[in-house]
Scaffold this motif. Structure first.
Motif, PDB file in Angstrom:
ATOM      1  N   TYR A 181      21.222  -1.771  35.887  1.00  0.00           N
ATOM      2  CA  TYR A 181      19.826  -2.176  35.805  1.00  0.00           C
ATOM      3  C   TYR A 181      19.448  -2.936  37.066  1.00  0.00           C
ATOM      4  O   TYR A 181      20.270  -3.646  37.647  1.00  0.00           O
ATOM      5  CB  TYR A 181      19.581  -3.091  34.601  1.00  0.00           C
TER       6      TYR A 181
ATOM      7  N   GLN B  17      16.639  -5.767  38.359  1.00  0.00           N
ATOM      8  CA  GLN B  17      15.641  -6.715  37.870  1.00  0.00           C
ATOM      9  C   GLN B  17      14.981  -7.406  39.049  1.00  0.00           C
ATOM     10  O   GLN B  17      15.609  -8.172  39.780  1.00  0.00           O
ATOM     11  CB  GLN B  17      16.272  -7.753  36.932  1.00  0.00           C
TER      12      GLN B  17
ATOM     13  N   GLY C 186      11.210  -7.323  33.750  1.00  0.00           N
ATOM     14  CA  GLY C 186      12.335  -6.970  32.899  1.00  0.00           C
ATOM     15  C   GLY C 186      13.312  -6.060  33.615  1.00  0.00           C
ATOM     16  O   GLY C 186      12.993  -5.485  34.649  1.00  0.00           O
ATOM     17  N   PRO C 187      14.517  -5.925  33.074  1.00  0.00           N
ATOM     18  CA  PRO C 187      15.496  -5.011  33.672  1.00  0.00           C
ATOM     19  C   PRO C 187      14.970  -3.577  33.678  1.00  0.00           C
ATOM     20  O   PRO C 187      14.376  -3.118  32.708  1.00  0.00           O
ATOM     21  CB  PRO C 187      16.709  -5.139  32.743  1.00  0.00           C
TER      22      PRO C 187
ATOM     23  N   PHE D  68      16.011   0.348  34.180  1.00  0.00           N
ATOM     24  CA  PHE D  68      17.123   1.301  34.173  1.00  0.00           C
ATOM     25  C   PHE D  68      17.196   2.037  35.511  1.00  0.00           C
ATOM     26  O   PHE D  68      16.192   2.520  36.033  1.00  0.00           O
ATOM     27  CB  PHE D  68      16.902   2.306  33.039  1.00  0.00           C
TER      28      PHE D  68
ATOM     29  N   PHE E  95      22.302  -5.642  37.640  1.00  0.00           N
ATOM     30  CA  PHE E  95      23.220  -5.918  36.545  1.00  0.00           C
ATOM     31  C   PHE E  95      23.953  -4.648  36.155  1.00  0.00           C
ATOM     32  O   PHE E  95      23.328  -3.598  35.988  1.00  0.00           O
ATOM     33  CB  PHE E  95      22.458  -6.390  35.301  1.00  0.00           C
TER      34      PHE E  95
ATOM     35  N   PHE F 214      25.413  -7.295  29.115  1.00  0.00           N
ATOM     36  CA  PHE F 214      25.110  -7.388  30.540  1.00  0.00           C
ATOM     37  C   PHE F 214      26.125  -8.256  31.266  1.00  0.00           C
ATOM     38  O   PHE F 214      26.644  -9.224  30.728  1.00  0.00           O
ATOM     39  CB  PHE F 214      23.726  -8.025  30.729  1.00  0.00           C
ATOM     40  N   GLY F 215      26.356  -7.922  32.530  1.00  0.00           N
ATOM     41  CA  GLY F 215      27.121  -8.772  33.422  1.00  0.00           C
ATOM     42  C   GLY F 215      26.244  -9.868  33.998  1.00  0.00           C
ATOM     43  O   GLY F 215      25.058  -9.975  33.670  1.00  0.00           O
TER      44      GLY F 215
END
Lengths: 113, 113
Positions: free
Chosen positions: A36, A38, A43-44, A46, A89, A103-104
């Motif tokens: 993702y 950001q 927002g994240p 894709f 991410f 998520f990382g």
């Protein structure tokens, strides 16, 4: 336990160069991985995903590589542009019908014009 | 291109008050999610929702939280009695099916004072 983590918190690259963002995961039950992007205040978004039965997947200017042996994931961005500046991410999802995406911690990509 | 929308963009509330965060998922999507992101930290899964019931939730999603799909388009997250530590960005997401990519909304910034 499950853990998705990123090797570098900040990555600076020159515009036009290729970027490589790395990610390690520890949950052997994960079979689906996502990157993702950001941007600040959003927002994240894709970017690209890969399932565990693949080791490489390509999109537009992006490639994701998956090495299940060492539980490592990378995102390669070709010809990095200023608009690529964001936090990236990696995220994972387990088999077994689970819905949650883990998520990382994120890597901040700074593109130097 | 269809997108997930969220309202309000910013909500300020006093500790102990109830808040409802609203989301309109992408229209043909069947799975809905809430995530939160405390400032500077990673995105954390809260809950997933399918077929009018919770399909998965995290340990964060305690009795103070509830979700609802009151009509054919909205998906809401209610926090019954807000605490200071509930201050975060709350992201709604939706996906067309199980195991498919999740599309995130722009988020609601919740500030509890």
């Amino acid at each position: 336990g499950e853990s998705v983590g990123l090797h570098l918190p900040t990555l600076s690259v020159q515009e036009g160069d290729n970027s490589i963002i790395n990610c390690a995961y520890s949950n052997s039950a994960s079979d689906y991985f996502i990157w993702y992007k950001q941007e600040s205040g959003k927002g994240p978004q894709f970017i690209i995903d890969i399932r565990s039965n693949m080791d490489k997947r390509q999109g537009q200017r992006v490639t994701v590589l998956l090495n299940k042996t060492v539980k490592h994931l990378s995102l390669q961005i070709a010809a990095t542009q200023p608009g690529d500046s964001a936090v990236y991410f990696c995220a994972e999802k387990e088999t077994g019908g689970y819905q949650k995406v883990t998520f990382g911690t994120g890597t901040k990509l700074q593109v130097i014009p | 291109e269809p997108e997930v929308t969220q309202t309000p963009s910013h909500q300020v509330t006093q500790m102990g008050q109830e808040v409802i965060l609203r989301c309109v998922p992408i229209s043909n999507h069947l799975y809905f999610y809430w995530y939160r992101q405390i400032l500077g930290q990673k995105v954390e899964f809260l809950v997933s929702f399918y077929n009018n019931e919770i399909s998965e939730k995290s340990e964060i999603f305690d009795d103070q939280f509830s979700v609802e799909r009151p009509d054919g388009s909205n998906f809401t997250l209610k926090i019954r009695s807000t605490k200071l530590e509930d201050s975060a960005m709350y992201f709604c997401a939706s996906s067309v099916g199980q195991g498919r990519e999740q599309y995130f909304g722009p988020g609601t910034r919740l500030t509890v004072t």
